[in-house]
Design an enzyme around this catalytic site. Sequence first.
Site, PDB file in Angstrom:
ATOM      1  CD  GLU A   1      -2.526  -1.079   2.758  1.00  0.00           C
ATOM      2  OE1 GLU A   1      -2.482  -0.025   3.428  1.00  0.00           O
ATOM      3  OE2 GLU A   1      -3.120  -2.091   3.140  1.00  0.00           O
TER       4      GLU A   1
ATOM      5  CB  CYS B   1       0.538   0.952   7.453  1.00  0.00           C
ATOM      6  SG  CYS B   1       1.397   2.507   7.406  1.00  0.00           S
TER       7      CYS B   1
ATOM      8  N   GLY C   1       6.113  -1.894   6.635  1.00  0.00           N
ATOM      9  CA  GLY C   1       7.485  -2.330   6.840  1.00  0.00           C
ATOM     10  C   GLY C   1       8.301  -1.406   7.716  1.00  0.00           C
TER      11      GLY C   1
END
Length: 357
Positions: free
Chosen positions: A95, A345, A172
């Site tokens: 994303e 996220c 991440g």
Amino acid sequence: MNTMERNDIRGLTETELINVCQKIGLPKFRGRQLFQWIQQKAVQNWDEIKNIGKSDLEKIRERLFLEPLDKLKEYVSKDGTRKFLFRLADGQSIECVLMDYDRKNSRNRRTVCVSTQVGCPVGCAFCATGLGGWQRNLSAGEIVGQILDITHAMRREDPEFQVTNIVFMGMGEPLLNYDEVLKSIGLLNQEAGQNIGMRRMTISTSGVAPKIRQLAEDNPQVGLAVSLHSADNSKRNDLIPINRHYPLDELMKACQEYTEKTSRRITFEVALIAGQATMEDAEQLSELLQGQLAHVNLIPVNPVAETGMARPDIGEMKKFAQILERRGIPVSLREEKGTDINAACGQLRRQWESEEK
């Protein structure tokens, strides 16, 4: 030549492209042309490149591949925020978010929040990304590709569209993909490419202390944000499991070294959670940050069904901020963008994967 032996052109520097061209018998200027077409003009396929002949392009295509990300979903918020779900070449998905800030007396600030990994290994208690685990790091080409593909799409609506700011705060932990993240920053900074200033790019980390020290040595112009969330080791262990590897004492020493070497202020991010954002926590946070060149960004936690966490009311958040201000700590409440489209996220990716299943 086997496709697996070819390099992603979007992850190559101008120098690397010049070297490729020279190896296949083309002049240096072809490499410079390629870099501009790929990085500045954000072309999506070889046919969009107009000033390189077919025979030369064919040689280039034998050594390099150009594959835009596959856009699976795009949502537009009532505040103008756009969230994208992209599928990678191996079928994984990531994303990224475009936030358009309309500022008075200045040009629009267009910020893209990019992902640096597929999933995340850190597993923060309030984050949807970590719920799906970690699959792999992104390449520099895949990181830069998010900016280029958004730019290409938006230029259909506005030919002058330009991303002005980048935050490495998507899916991440950027500092666990350190080399590829720094290479992507270098690519995006190039004058012949997107030409985004180093100081307009910010890396957000959950607290990987050794890499914070390395960042101070390697790239002092990039902004640094640290997801702190608590000034208590026990609470932070629960919220951010990486704290067990790099507890607060070690993290704050690394942050102090960073500011001493770079003279740059660190943004410390603190998620405010209903029932957990106490005034005692605010006092403890103020004590921890005394003497640190810091700015605190208070973030109402994003509601994720699986975590069971909710936001405090605005009154509680303002009281929390006032305690920090009284202790001389610069503080702001984050301007929320895209809440109505689950712009945090990992939320869109989990929703899409659930629908696919």
